[in-house]
Design a protein around this motif. Structure first.
Motif, short mmCIF file in Angstrom:
data_model
loop_
_atom_site.label_atom_id
_atom_site.label_comp_id
_atom_site.label_asym_id
_atom_site.label_seq_id
_atom_site.Cartn_x
_atom_site.Cartn_y
_atom_site.Cartn_z
N ASN A 19 0.84 -1.20 0.00
CA ASN A 19 0.00 0.00 0.00
C ASN A 19 0.88 1.25 0.00
O ASN A 19 1.00 1.94 1.01
CB ASN A 19 -0.92 -0.01 1.22
CG ASN A 19 -1.85 -1.21 1.23
OD1 ASN A 19 -2.69 -1.36 0.35
ND2 ASN A 19 -1.69 -2.06 2.22
N SER A 106 -11.65 17.13 -11.34
CA SER A 106 -11.24 15.73 -11.50
C SER A 106 -11.04 15.36 -12.96
O SER A 106 -10.98 14.19 -13.31
CB SER A 106 -12.30 14.80 -10.89
OG SER A 106 -13.56 15.00 -11.52
N ASN A 127 -4.65 10.33 -9.88
CA ASN A 127 -4.33 9.02 -9.34
C ASN A 127 -4.54 8.96 -7.83
O ASN A 127 -5.22 8.06 -7.32
CB ASN A 127 -2.89 8.67 -9.69
CG ASN A 127 -2.47 7.30 -9.20
OD1 ASN A 127 -1.92 7.17 -8.11
ND2 ASN A 127 -2.72 6.29 -10.00
N VAL A 128 -3.95 9.91 -7.10
CA VAL A 128 -3.96 9.86 -5.64
C VAL A 128 -5.30 10.29 -5.06
O VAL A 128 -5.81 9.67 -4.12
CB VAL A 128 -2.83 10.75 -5.07
CG1 VAL A 128 -2.89 10.80 -3.54
CG2 VAL A 128 -1.47 10.24 -5.52
N PHE A 130 -8.41 10.97 -6.90
CA PHE A 130 -9.62 10.46 -7.54
C PHE A 130 -9.54 8.99 -7.93
O PHE A 130 -10.45 8.46 -8.57
CB PHE A 130 -9.96 11.32 -8.76
CG PHE A 130 -10.22 12.76 -8.41
CD1 PHE A 130 -11.39 13.14 -7.77
CD2 PHE A 130 -9.29 13.74 -8.70
CE1 PHE A 130 -11.63 14.46 -7.43
CE2 PHE A 130 -9.51 15.08 -8.37
CZ PHE A 130 -10.70 15.44 -7.73
N ASN A 131 -8.43 8.32 -7.55
CA ASN A 131 -8.27 6.88 -7.77
C ASN A 131 -8.39 6.47 -9.23
O ASN A 131 -8.86 5.37 -9.55
CB ASN A 131 -9.28 6.10 -6.93
CG ASN A 131 -9.01 6.23 -5.45
OD1 ASN A 131 -7.88 6.11 -4.99
ND2 ASN A 131 -10.05 6.52 -4.68
N ILE A 132 -7.99 7.36 -10.12
CA ILE A 132 -8.00 7.05 -11.55
C ILE A 132 -6.66 6.39 -11.91
O ILE A 132 -5.61 6.87 -11.51
CB ILE A 132 -8.21 8.34 -12.37
CG1 ILE A 132 -9.60 8.91 -12.06
CG2 ILE A 132 -8.07 8.07 -13.87
CD1 ILE A 132 -9.87 10.26 -12.68
N PRO A 133 -6.68 5.28 -12.63
CA PRO A 133 -5.46 4.52 -12.90
C PRO A 133 -4.56 5.18 -13.94
O PRO A 133 -4.34 4.65 -15.03
CB PRO A 133 -5.98 3.17 -13.38
CG PRO A 133 -7.30 3.48 -14.00
CD PRO A 133 -7.88 4.59 -13.17
N LYS A 173 -2.85 1.74 -10.50
CA LYS A 173 -3.11 2.68 -9.41
C LYS A 173 -1.84 2.98 -8.61
O LYS A 173 -1.62 4.12 -8.18
CB LYS A 173 -4.20 2.10 -8.48
CG LYS A 173 -4.46 2.94 -7.24
CD LYS A 173 -5.08 4.28 -7.59
CE LYS A 173 -5.46 5.07 -6.34
NZ LYS A 173 -4.30 5.54 -5.57
N ASN A 174 -1.00 2.00 -8.40
CA ASN A 174 0.18 2.18 -7.54
C ASN A 174 1.50 2.21 -8.29
O ASN A 174 2.54 2.44 -7.67
CB ASN A 174 0.23 1.05 -6.49
CG ASN A 174 -0.91 1.14 -5.51
OD1 ASN A 174 -1.31 2.21 -5.08
ND2 ASN A 174 -1.46 -0.01 -5.13
#
Length: 217
Positions: A19, A106, A127-128, A130-133, A173-174
């Motif tokens: 994570n 966004s 990414n951070v 709005f969790n968009i890849p 995502k990461n």
């Protein structure tokens, strides 16, 4: 490098840090936007020191506008390009209040219309927050991708396009943060720490230089 090797690298980076967290300190989307803007040609460490004081005084578009350019400069002066960055912060605050009710948009195109915000900063926010890849490519990511052979390219756009094509969705995502941390602490620019690298057997750089490397240790 083939796709099997890429997936193995990503799996190992995930195992090391399941994570991953961006190292810029923030408590709101707006704070991350400003911190990322300030981080251009500056380390996360110095940005965090500066914003720890700045955000106690002002951490919203309204409060930063009230603070003004000259006062913002006093806080961010330890960071490079502080004059233009302070002016961009004020312009961003005006735009966010006038067009977006003070909120960070966004949408990538809208983000990139903000003064001082380029593709890298926009991708980090998307990414951070709005969790968009998306996959932001900074100096660390660019170096790691080219040095290892993961996604080679002559410029940031080429590397980003290759990453978007080759990185499986479950890793997107990461991916940026994994590579930033790997480049910052292991695959350093001047003295890569191949001796402790967990992906050395999959790395083009190590394969080309391992005999020379062992000759000096």
């Amino acid at each position: 490098m083939n796709q099997v090797m890429r997936v193995e690298i990503l799996n190992r980076l995930k195992k090391i840090n399941p994570n991953p967290v961006i190292e810029l300190n923030f408590s709101s989307p707006f704070e991350l936007l400003i911190s990322t803007l300030l981080s251009a040609q500056a380390t996360d460490n110095i940005v965090n020191k500066v914003t720890a004081k700045l955000y106690k005084k002002a951490n919203t578009p309204k409060s930063l506008l009230k603070l003004g350019v000259s006062e913002i400069i006093k806080y961010i002066k330890p960071i490079g390009l502080y004059n233009i960055k302070s002016m961009n912060i004020i312009k961003i605050c005006h735009i966010l209040l006038e067009r977006y009710d003070g909120k960070v948009p966004s949408n990538q195109m809208e983000l990139e219309t903000l003064p001082g915000v380029g593709k890298k900063t926009a991708n980090i926010i998307l990414n951070v927050i709005f969790n968009i890849p998306t996959i932001a490519v900074d100096t660390h990511v660019f170096r790691v991708c080219n040095r290892t052979g993961f996604a080679s390219g002559k410029n940031v756009n080429q590397v980003e396009n290759k990453l978007l094509k080759t990185v499986p969705k479950i890793f997107k995502k990461n991916c940026h943060i994994w590579m930033v941390l790997h480049g910052r602490y292991i695959c350093k620019a001047r003295n890569p720490r191949c001796d402790v690298c967990k992906i050395q057997d999959l790395c083009n750089y190590y394969e080309k230089n391992k005999y020379l490397y062992y000759a000096f240790i």
